[in-house]
Enzyme design. Structure first.
Site, PDB file in Angstrom:
ATOM      1  N   ASP A  93     -24.047  -4.435  20.392  1.00 62.18           N
ATOM      2  CA  ASP A  93     -25.082  -4.532  19.344  1.00 62.18           C
ATOM      3  C   ASP A  93     -25.684  -5.931  19.346  1.00 62.18           C
ATOM      4  O   ASP A  93     -25.353  -6.760  18.503  1.00 62.18           O
ATOM      5  CB  ASP A  93     -24.391  -4.210  18.012  1.00 62.18           C
ATOM      6  CG  ASP A  93     -25.308  -4.303  16.808  1.00 62.18           C
ATOM      7  OD1 ASP A  93     -26.532  -4.225  16.978  1.00 62.18           O
ATOM      8  OD2 ASP A  93     -24.778  -4.438  15.691  1.00 62.18           O
ATOM      9  N   LYS A 147     -29.199  -6.449  19.682  1.00 63.16           N
ATOM     10  CA  LYS A 147     -30.547  -6.356  19.073  1.00 63.16           C
ATOM     11  C   LYS A 147     -31.569  -7.249  19.784  1.00 63.16           C
ATOM     12  O   LYS A 147     -32.152  -8.166  19.170  1.00 63.16           O
ATOM     13  CB  LYS A 147     -30.486  -6.736  17.592  1.00 63.16           C
ATOM     14  CG  LYS A 147     -29.560  -5.862  16.754  1.00 63.16           C
ATOM     15  CD  LYS A 147     -29.692  -6.200  15.277  1.00 63.16           C
ATOM     16  CE  LYS A 147     -28.839  -5.332  14.386  1.00 63.16           C
ATOM     17  NZ  LYS A 147     -27.389  -5.598  14.461  1.00 63.16           N
ATOM     18  N   THR A 200     -31.983  -3.291   7.301  1.00 63.77           N
ATOM     19  CA  THR A 200     -31.772  -2.870   5.901  1.00 63.77           C
ATOM     20  C   THR A 200     -31.806  -4.069   4.946  1.00 63.77           C
ATOM     21  O   THR A 200     -31.899  -3.891   3.743  1.00 63.77           O
ATOM     22  CB  THR A 200     -30.444  -2.112   5.743  1.00 63.77           C
ATOM     23  OG1 THR A 200     -29.437  -2.812   6.462  1.00 63.77           O
ATOM     24  CG2 THR A 200     -30.549  -0.709   6.251  1.00 63.77           C
ATOM     25  N   ARG A 219     -15.628  -2.807   7.727  1.00 68.19           N
ATOM     26  CA  ARG A 219     -14.569  -3.220   6.810  1.00 68.19           C
ATOM     27  C   ARG A 219     -13.692  -2.108   6.239  1.00 68.19           C
ATOM     28  O   ARG A 219     -12.488  -2.349   6.045  1.00 68.19           O
ATOM     29  CB  ARG A 219     -15.177  -4.087   5.696  1.00 68.19           C
ATOM     30  CG  ARG A 219     -15.591  -5.461   6.241  1.00 68.19           C
ATOM     31  CD  ARG A 219     -16.629  -6.121   5.374  1.00 68.19           C
ATOM     32  NE  ARG A 219     -17.886  -5.406   5.406  1.00 68.19           N
ATOM     33  CZ  ARG A 219     -18.964  -5.752   4.713  1.00 68.19           C
ATOM     34  NH1 ARG A 219     -18.935  -6.804   3.926  1.00 68.19           N
ATOM     35  NH2 ARG A 219     -20.080  -5.075   4.824  1.00 68.19           N
TER      36      ARG A 219
HETATM   37  O1  C5P Z   1     -18.203  -3.573   7.363  1.00 66.96           O
HETATM   38  P1  C5P Z   1     -19.327  -2.590   7.406  1.00 66.96           P
HETATM   39  O2  C5P Z   1     -18.859  -1.136   7.460  1.00 66.96           O
HETATM   40  O3  C5P Z   1     -20.355  -2.803   6.322  1.00 66.96           O
HETATM   41  O4  C5P Z   1     -20.012  -2.873   8.814  1.00 66.96           O
HETATM   42  C1  C5P Z   1     -21.208  -2.253   9.222  1.00 66.96           C
HETATM   43  C2  C5P Z   1     -21.629  -2.790  10.555  1.00 66.96           C
HETATM   44  O5  C5P Z   1     -22.918  -2.254  10.859  1.00 66.96           O
HETATM   45  C3  C5P Z   1     -21.772  -4.310  10.611  1.00 66.96           C
HETATM   46  O6  C5P Z   1     -21.449  -4.713  11.948  1.00 66.96           O
HETATM   47  C4  C5P Z   1     -23.251  -4.528  10.315  1.00 66.96           C
HETATM   48  O7  C5P Z   1     -23.740  -5.703  10.893  1.00 66.96           O
HETATM   49  C5  C5P Z   1     -23.868  -3.302  10.974  1.00 66.96           C
HETATM   50  N1  C5P Z   1     -25.170  -2.903  10.440  1.00 66.96           N
HETATM   51  C6  C5P Z   1     -25.370  -2.579   9.096  1.00 66.96           C
HETATM   52  N2  C5P Z   1     -26.615  -2.194   8.662  1.00 66.96           N
HETATM   53  C7  C5P Z   1     -27.633  -2.149   9.515  1.00 66.96           C
HETATM   54  C8  C5P Z   1     -27.448  -2.461  10.856  1.00 66.96           C
HETATM   55  C9  C5P Z   1     -26.184  -2.855  11.296  1.00 66.96           C
HETATM   56  O8  C5P Z   1     -24.433  -2.604   8.308  1.00 66.96           O
HETATM   57  N3  C5P Z   1     -28.810  -1.738   9.079  1.00 66.96           N
END
Ligand code: C5P
Length: 232
Positions: free
Chosen positions: A59, A61, A119, A211
């Site tokens: 990831d 980007k 987001t 998480r």
């Molecule tokens: O810890 P958590 O479940 O929130 O992690 C979500 C993962 O997805 C993180 O690596 C975050 O950077 C990524 N992500 C996100 N929302 C997005 C794009 C990527 O939470 N729109």
């Protein structure tokens, strides 16, 4: 590829990431490696995790001029990852160049998906900083359609948008969705969340979970709970 749970391995160094993955002695999770771990541990960590038998979503980007992205994607393709991504805002020319760079001599390539609007960007910031005045939902769908037309395999989106993306771009166009939480869990900084079961119901192809698994008292149990809710 079928539905799967991707664990966001958001660790700051290789030791922590590998110690975390050591816990998974049964089913090998699909792993997302983001900027933090990649910039700290380099391509070597990708090779190590791959050699342990995990699938990898890298990831990073990408967003640059087409020629630079093409060459960078060629390097990432050699790392033998399963999914890479870029910003759809780089436009069609950049996305097409990325696909060219990713495609290996034998015609195979990792899947390529696009980030639409982050987001963290809301309507106000989009209008004020980017001078984009359309409704954000419409902008996200337009980016999804542009990515599809450029030949990409899918997008990263909220699970709340997955159904709409499939209606617009087809059932085969992949929706990879972060923002997943257990019904009885902490939301943290994620605002619009769904449970793994709801994400399955709405048609997400892959959920990205960080998480709720990495910070769980028993990460393997939390991972298997996601798998049982989402994949079966
Ligand atoms: O810890 P958590 O479940 O929130 O992690 C979500 C993962 O997805 C993180 O690596 C975050 O950077 C990524 N992500 C996100 N929302 C997005 C794009 C990527 O939470 N729109």
């Amino acid at each position: 590829m079928g539905k799967d749970v991707i664990i966001a391995c958001d660790f700051s160094n290789a030791e922590q990431a590998l110690a975390f993955l050591d816990k998974f002695t049964g089913r090998k999770p699909f792993v997302k490696i983001g900027m933090e771990l990649f910039y700290s541990a380099g391509p070597e960590i990708v090779k190590q995790i791959k050699a342990r038998g995990h699938k990898i979503f890298l990831d990073l980007k990408l967003h640059d001029i087409p020629n630079t992205v093409k060459k960078a994607m060629h390097v990432l393709s050699d790392l033998d990852v399963d999914i890479c991504n870029l910003h759809a805002a780089g436009t069609t020319a950049m996305m097409e160049a990325a696909l060219e760079g990713l495609t290996r001599a034998d015609g195979t390539r990792p899947l390529l998906i696009a980030v639409t609007q982050l987001t963290s960007t809301d309507q106000q910031a989009m209008e004020r900083d980017l001078l984009i005045e359309k409704p954000i939902d419409q902008v996200v769908m337009h980016y999804a359609q542009t990515a599809k037309n450029a030949g990409l395999d899918g997008i990263v989106c909220s699970p709340l948008e997955a159904g709409k993306v499939h209606s617009l771009c087809g059932a085969d166009f992949l929706t990879v969705t972060p923002g997943v939480r257990f019904a009885d869990g902490e939301k943290g900084d994620q605002k619009r969340v769904m449970t793994p079961a709801q994400a399955k119901e709405i048609g997400s192809d892959y959920i990205v979970v960080g998480r709720p698994i990495t910070a769980a008292a028993d990460p393997v149990e939390a991972y298997m709970r996601c798998v049982n809710e989402f994949c079966d």
